[in-house]
Design an enzyme around this catalytic site. Structure first.
Site, short mmCIF file in Angstrom:
data_model
loop_
_atom_site.label_atom_id
_atom_site.label_comp_id
_atom_site.label_asym_id
_atom_site.label_seq_id
_atom_site.Cartn_x
_atom_site.Cartn_y
_atom_site.Cartn_z
N GLY A 160 2.47 11.39 26.01
CA GLY A 160 2.35 12.84 25.55
C GLY A 160 3.41 13.66 25.86
O GLY A 160 3.54 14.74 26.44
N ASN A 177 1.12 10.74 31.22
CA ASN A 177 1.02 12.24 31.25
C ASN A 177 -0.02 12.33 30.21
O ASN A 177 -0.44 13.62 30.07
CB ASN A 177 2.24 12.98 30.92
CG ASN A 177 2.17 14.35 30.41
OD1 ASN A 177 1.79 15.32 31.25
ND2 ASN A 177 2.42 14.55 29.20
N TYR A 218 -13.70 14.97 32.54
CA TYR A 218 -12.29 15.32 32.71
C TYR A 218 -12.14 15.02 34.22
O TYR A 218 -11.15 14.34 34.55
CB TYR A 218 -11.89 16.92 32.53
CG TYR A 218 -10.46 17.05 32.60
CD1 TYR A 218 -9.43 16.64 31.78
CD2 TYR A 218 -10.21 17.85 33.64
CE1 TYR A 218 -8.05 16.90 32.00
CE2 TYR A 218 -8.84 18.18 33.87
CZ TYR A 218 -7.78 17.63 33.00
OH TYR A 218 -6.52 17.89 33.02
N1 LIG Z 1 -1.94 22.36 31.36
C1 LIG Z 1 -2.29 22.51 32.84
O1 LIG Z 1 -2.65 23.29 33.43
C2 LIG Z 1 -2.84 21.14 33.44
C3 LIG Z 1 -3.22 21.12 34.63
C4 LIG Z 1 -3.60 19.97 35.21
C5 LIG Z 1 -3.46 18.62 34.61
N2 LIG Z 1 -2.80 18.88 33.27
C6 LIG Z 1 -2.55 17.59 33.00
O2 LIG Z 1 -1.25 17.29 32.42
C7 LIG Z 1 -1.08 16.37 31.26
C8 LIG Z 1 -0.20 17.21 30.28
O3 LIG Z 1 -1.00 18.27 29.85
P1 LIG Z 1 -0.30 19.57 29.00
O4 LIG Z 1 -0.99 20.73 29.41
O5 LIG Z 1 1.14 19.55 28.96
O6 LIG Z 1 -1.06 19.09 27.51
P2 LIG Z 1 -0.39 19.37 26.00
O7 LIG Z 1 0.53 20.42 26.09
O8 LIG Z 1 -1.88 19.55 25.43
O9 LIG Z 1 0.13 18.14 25.73
C9 LIG Z 1 -0.54 16.74 25.64
C10 LIG Z 1 0.28 15.42 25.11
O10 LIG Z 1 -0.54 14.49 25.36
C11 LIG Z 1 -0.41 13.82 23.76
N3 LIG Z 1 -1.63 13.01 23.54
C12 LIG Z 1 -3.10 13.64 23.58
N4 LIG Z 1 -3.84 12.75 23.42
C13 LIG Z 1 -3.24 11.74 23.29
C14 LIG Z 1 -3.54 10.22 23.32
N5 LIG Z 1 -4.85 9.86 22.81
N6 LIG Z 1 -2.48 9.36 23.00
C15 LIG Z 1 -1.30 9.46 23.10
N7 LIG Z 1 -1.02 10.98 23.33
C16 LIG Z 1 -1.89 11.86 23.49
C17 LIG Z 1 -0.40 15.03 22.86
O11 LIG Z 1 -0.03 14.36 21.59
P3 LIG Z 1 -0.26 15.37 20.22
O12 LIG Z 1 0.48 16.64 20.32
O13 LIG Z 1 -0.11 14.62 19.16
O14 LIG Z 1 -2.01 15.76 20.60
C18 LIG Z 1 0.59 15.95 23.53
O15 LIG Z 1 1.93 15.24 23.42
C19 LIG Z 1 -2.62 16.07 30.99
O16 LIG Z 1 -2.85 14.87 31.38
C20 LIG Z 1 -3.49 17.18 31.49
O17 LIG Z 1 -4.84 16.63 31.73
C21 LIG Z 1 -2.47 20.02 32.90
#
Ligand SMILES: NC(=O)c1ccc[n+]([C@@H]2O[C@H](COP(=O)([O-])OP(=O)(O)OC[C@H]3O[C@@H](n4cnc5c(N)ncnc54)[C@H](OP(=O)(O)O)[C@@H]3O)[C@@H](O)[C@H]2O)c1
Length: 248
Positions: A10, A91, A156
């Site tokens: 990701g 990630n 989640y």
């Molecule tokens: N944002 C927050 O506040 C927050 C808080 C706590 C934890 N997190 C965690 O941090 C991590 C990153 O979050 P983010 O907010 O940066 O997310 P994001 O901006 O939505 O980016 C998600 C990334 O993961 C990829 N992805 C999603 N499903 C996938 C799959 N099945 N196989 C391969 N790649 C996949 C997406 O690819 P596509 O673009 O092709 O969909 C994208 O590159 C996640 O695990 C999330 O749960 C985030």
């Protein structure tokens, strides 16, 4: 650091892209994976390409991190084209918000499969190489939801809490090989994931949940990641990057 190949699942947007950029600035060659958003992948590739040196290589790999065959194929490509992986950042994740009684069995399974099983699938691919190198860093991106339940839903929270169990077990087994395994539990990262599109009005509600006078950014998570990258005596821990949200 004795090797320089990293995988960020990701890694095409949000937190993953910022971590990928940090690794690039430290001289790593990289593979970043994504599910299916080609536009983000192209933008990420253009951005990272402009920031690498001639001897660094970046692979962009499309496919589901929750599918073991896809992960095995991605790993074969990375190993063949770049070499043995010394840093893995699990990630990739989805955050489909739903109440407990609304989640279908399929939605439950999919969230666990991508967020938790995907991290395991990648670990088991890279661990033999790390053991051989007697060096490795695995960082699992969990969430505040693993600690206090969060607001996305039980699927989640369970997937992210599962990552902490995986982290602690793997830290125990792999420590003797010089491989550290840690987790980061972010919260309220305003430039990534679902929050990136929120209005200032909606974000004001989030601000009430933290002690410091701002929300988090992907940069805050990347800083925690760099600490773990540089810390051979820190393993099995979870770094909470949440602006003090636990204390409120
Ligand atoms: N944002 C927050 O506040 C927050 C808080 C706590 C934890 N997190 C965690 O941090 C991590 C990153 O979050 P983010 O907010 O940066 O997310 P994001 O901006 O939505 O980016 C998600 C990334 O993961 C990829 N992805 C999603 N499903 C996938 C799959 N099945 N196989 C391969 N790649 C996949 C997406 O690819 P596509 O673009 O092709 O969909 C994208 O590159 C996640 O695990 C999330 O749960 C985030």
């Amino acid at each position: 650091m004795n090797a320089s190949i990293a995988v960020v699942t990701g890694g095409t947007r949000g937190i993953g892209l910022v971590i990928a950029d940090r690794l690039l600035q430290r001289g790593f060659s990289l593979a970043i994976t994504y599910k299916d958003d080609e536009k983000s992948a192209e933008r990420a590739m253009q951005y990272l390409d402009g920031r690498k040196t001639a001897d660094q290589h970046i692979l962009t790999l499309r496919g589901d991190a929750g599918d073991p065959d896809t992960v095995a194929a991605h790993h074969r490509t990375v190993h063949g084209e770049l070499g043995a992986v010394s840093v893995l950042v699990n990630n990739a994740g989805i955050m489909p918000a739903k109440l407990l009684e609304e989640i279908s069995v399929q939605e439950w399974d999919e969230t666990i499969r991508i967020n938790l099983s995907g991290a395991f699938y990648w670990c088991r691919q890279v661990v033999p190489g790390m053991k051989e190198m007697k060096f490795g860093r695995i960082v699992n991106i969990s969430s505040i939801a693993a600690r206090g339940g969060g607001v996305i839903g039980p699927h989640y929270a369970a997937s992210k809490a599962g990552m902490l169990g995986l982290t602690r077990y793997a830290a125990r087994e792999l420590g003797p090989y010089g491989v550290t395994v840690n987790a980061i539990a972010p919260a309220f990262i305003e430039d990534a994931g679902i929050f990136a599109d929120w209005s200032d009005e909606k974000k004001a509600v989030l601000k009430e949940k933290v002690l410091v006078p701002r929300l988090g950014t992907s940069d805050d998570v990347a800083r925690a990641f760099e600490y773990l990258l540089d810390s051979p005596f820190v393993t099995g821990v979870t770094l909470d990057v949440n602006g003090g949200a636990f204390m409120i």
